[in-house]
Design a protein around this motif. Sequence first.
Motif, PDB file in Angstrom:
ATOM      1  N   SER A  32       0.844  -1.197   0.000  1.00  0.00           N
ATOM      2  CA  SER A  32       0.000   0.000   0.000  1.00  0.00           C
ATOM      3  C   SER A  32       0.873   1.237   0.000  1.00  0.00           C
ATOM      4  O   SER A  32       2.058   1.189   0.346  1.00  0.00           O
ATOM      5  CB  SER A  32      -0.922   0.012   1.217  1.00  0.00           C
ATOM      6  OG  SER A  32      -0.174   0.100   2.420  1.00  0.00           O
ATOM      7  N   TRP A  68      -3.508   3.783  -2.467  1.00  0.00           N
ATOM      8  CA  TRP A  68      -3.974   2.504  -2.994  1.00  0.00           C
ATOM      9  C   TRP A  68      -3.443   1.360  -2.144  1.00  0.00           C
ATOM     10  O   TRP A  68      -2.461   1.511  -1.410  1.00  0.00           O
ATOM     11  CB  TRP A  68      -3.519   2.306  -4.445  1.00  0.00           C
ATOM     12  CG  TRP A  68      -2.045   2.577  -4.674  1.00  0.00           C
ATOM     13  CD1 TRP A  68      -1.496   3.732  -5.136  1.00  0.00           C
ATOM     14  CD2 TRP A  68      -0.945   1.684  -4.430  1.00  0.00           C
ATOM     15  NE1 TRP A  68      -0.117   3.624  -5.205  1.00  0.00           N
ATOM     16  CE2 TRP A  68       0.253   2.374  -4.772  1.00  0.00           C
ATOM     17  CE3 TRP A  68      -0.850   0.386  -3.949  1.00  0.00           C
ATOM     18  CZ2 TRP A  68       1.513   1.794  -4.654  1.00  0.00           C
ATOM     19  CZ3 TRP A  68       0.417  -0.196  -3.823  1.00  0.00           C
ATOM     20  CH2 TRP A  68       1.579   0.516  -4.185  1.00  0.00           C
ATOM     21  N   VAL A  89      -6.678  -1.337  -5.184  1.00  0.00           N
ATOM     22  CA  VAL A  89      -7.939  -0.657  -4.912  1.00  0.00           C
ATOM     23  C   VAL A  89      -7.630   0.783  -4.499  1.00  0.00           C
ATOM     24  O   VAL A  89      -6.720   1.023  -3.697  1.00  0.00           O
ATOM     25  CB  VAL A  89      -8.701  -1.372  -3.782  1.00  0.00           C
ATOM     26  CG1 VAL A  89     -10.000  -0.632  -3.452  1.00  0.00           C
ATOM     27  CG2 VAL A  89      -8.990  -2.822  -4.168  1.00  0.00           C
ATOM     28  N   PHE A 115      -8.084   4.357  -2.532  1.00  0.00           N
ATOM     29  CA  PHE A 115      -8.625   4.737  -1.239  1.00  0.00           C
ATOM     30  C   PHE A 115      -8.450   6.234  -0.987  1.00  0.00           C
ATOM     31  O   PHE A 115      -7.565   6.890  -1.557  1.00  0.00           O
ATOM     32  CB  PHE A 115      -7.912   3.979  -0.105  1.00  0.00           C
ATOM     33  CG  PHE A 115      -8.302   2.538   0.011  1.00  0.00           C
ATOM     34  CD1 PHE A 115      -9.449   2.168   0.699  1.00  0.00           C
ATOM     35  CD2 PHE A 115      -7.520   1.550  -0.571  1.00  0.00           C
ATOM     36  CE1 PHE A 115      -9.812   0.828   0.808  1.00  0.00           C
ATOM     37  CE2 PHE A 115      -7.875   0.207  -0.469  1.00  0.00           C
ATOM     38  CZ  PHE A 115      -9.025  -0.154   0.227  1.00  0.00           C
ATOM     39  N   SER A 139     -11.495   4.812   3.310  1.00  0.00           N
ATOM     40  CA  SER A 139     -12.632   4.257   2.571  1.00  0.00           C
ATOM     41  C   SER A 139     -12.273   4.165   1.104  1.00  0.00           C
ATOM     42  O   SER A 139     -11.482   4.973   0.584  1.00  0.00           O
ATOM     43  CB  SER A 139     -13.889   5.110   2.768  1.00  0.00           C
ATOM     44  OG  SER A 139     -13.658   6.446   2.361  1.00  0.00           O
ATOM     45  N   ALA A 140     -12.838   3.177   0.423  1.00  0.00           N
ATOM     46  CA  ALA A 140     -12.566   3.001  -1.009  1.00  0.00           C
ATOM     47  C   ALA A 140     -13.190   4.138  -1.801  1.00  0.00           C
ATOM     48  O   ALA A 140     -14.304   4.583  -1.515  1.00  0.00           O
ATOM     49  CB  ALA A 140     -13.109   1.664  -1.485  1.00  0.00           C
ATOM     50  N   TYR A 159     -10.921  -0.917  -9.232  1.00  0.00           N
ATOM     51  CA  TYR A 159      -9.477  -0.834  -9.101  1.00  0.00           C
ATOM     52  C   TYR A 159      -9.008   0.523  -9.619  1.00  0.00           C
ATOM     53  O   TYR A 159      -9.666   1.144 -10.449  1.00  0.00           O
ATOM     54  CB  TYR A 159      -8.779  -1.947  -9.893  1.00  0.00           C
ATOM     55  CG  TYR A 159      -9.205  -3.339  -9.485  1.00  0.00           C
ATOM     56  CD1 TYR A 159      -8.665  -3.938  -8.345  1.00  0.00           C
ATOM     57  CD2 TYR A 159     -10.157  -4.035 -10.223  1.00  0.00           C
ATOM     58  CE1 TYR A 159      -9.058  -5.205  -7.965  1.00  0.00           C
ATOM     59  CE2 TYR A 159     -10.558  -5.307  -9.848  1.00  0.00           C
ATOM     60  CZ  TYR A 159     -10.012  -5.892  -8.713  1.00  0.00           C
ATOM     61  OH  TYR A 159     -10.410  -7.142  -8.326  1.00  0.00           O
ATOM     62  N   SER A 171      -7.591   4.198 -13.825  1.00  0.00           N
ATOM     63  CA  SER A 171      -8.246   2.918 -13.567  1.00  0.00           C
ATOM     64  C   SER A 171      -8.314   2.133 -14.857  1.00  0.00           C
ATOM     65  O   SER A 171      -8.882   2.614 -15.851  1.00  0.00           O
ATOM     66  CB  SER A 171      -9.656   3.133 -13.009  1.00  0.00           C
ATOM     67  OG  SER A 171     -10.315   1.896 -12.791  1.00  0.00           O
TER      68      SER A 171
END
Length: 386
Positions: A133, A147, A158, A160, A168-169, A175, A191
């Motif tokens: 991350s 991410w 993912v 964030f 939170s996403a 993605y 993305s």
Amino acid sequence: MRTDHDLIQLLDDEPPTPSAVDVRGAIAAGRRRRAVHRAGWAGAAATALAVAAVVTVNGALFAPSPAPTEAAGPAAVPASCVVRDLTGVPSSVVRGADSTGRYLTGSTDPGAGAVLVHDGRSTSVELPGAGRSALTAVGADGTAVGWRFATDGDAEPVPFVYRQGRASALPGVAYGTPQGINDAGTIVGTSGGVPVRWPSATQDAVRLPVPPGTRQGSAIGIDADGTIVGSTDGKAFAWLPDGTTLELPRPEIGGVTATMTMASGIRNGWVVGSAHTTERPPAGDLVPSVVRSVTVLWNVRTGTMRVVEPVRAEPAAVSADGWLVGVGDDGGPVLVAGATTLPLPLPAGSMTMAGSTFTVSADGRSITGSIVDASAVRRSVRWQCR
């Protein structure tokens, strides 16, 4: 002496994303071919400061910028800078900063865990998931984006947002890699090889328009007024607040028009990036080899462009006055403000990390970057300039 391994190691820290035109890969490939690498920097040093032609792109005029005779902006250029380790941030990589330099984002090294720094105090940020991350950008209120891979075997991470101690996403995509946020809270990133914009942390991602036939694009930065910069198929690209889309013009390098360009950041209309000429890859290799590279400064408000000497084409950062932070001809970090070049001091026995990601505050006084110390350990440092 910096090695090709240094650059590849740094590039490996970035999350893999689909790419039809891999600019970073081409740069790395060129450096792996040492003879080509040496020729590239010799060519860059010989390039004239001003671009010789006027370029019109999508109706917007870009003219050559004359060689500067004074600072690029109204503020007084710093006379000296002091370097210090980032307190409480050992073995880290800084990836982003807010306009004041009080907030920094990045990841640990090794381990690749997300980190947020505020006024010198480091906080490990736990993003949902089990893989690597990082936090990549932050606004002046401390809202950060980044991410995390659900597992390190996943192809994409993912996206964030982290604010007020909670992660939170980001909505609208499964993605993605957010790369920029402005103080209004607008977020940009990529993305699935498509540049996207989140109007806010709670609104779905929106695809940014790209030229017909574009195979791959990315968005890497956003200005205070909403101007976004990134790339489409290996060309530096801008999305203006009025809806205009603009391929940033390519300078000539040694009499040859650059074949690839890359934006690294934007502030107050100034876009800093790089331009490269390439040659066909050897048989069996899909990545072209970079022959020559230069650093470029575009201004999307005034329509000017110039090649900046003596800064090499490394990932660089820009202040509100158009001051540039990057790597000089001798391999050391420099602050370039118009006609003034100020070398940034290094701790004894250390050297600039190849491909170091720099940050600079809006006033150009607070700078961060990565170094390799005398023990071959990567460290993050801050320069305070006066």
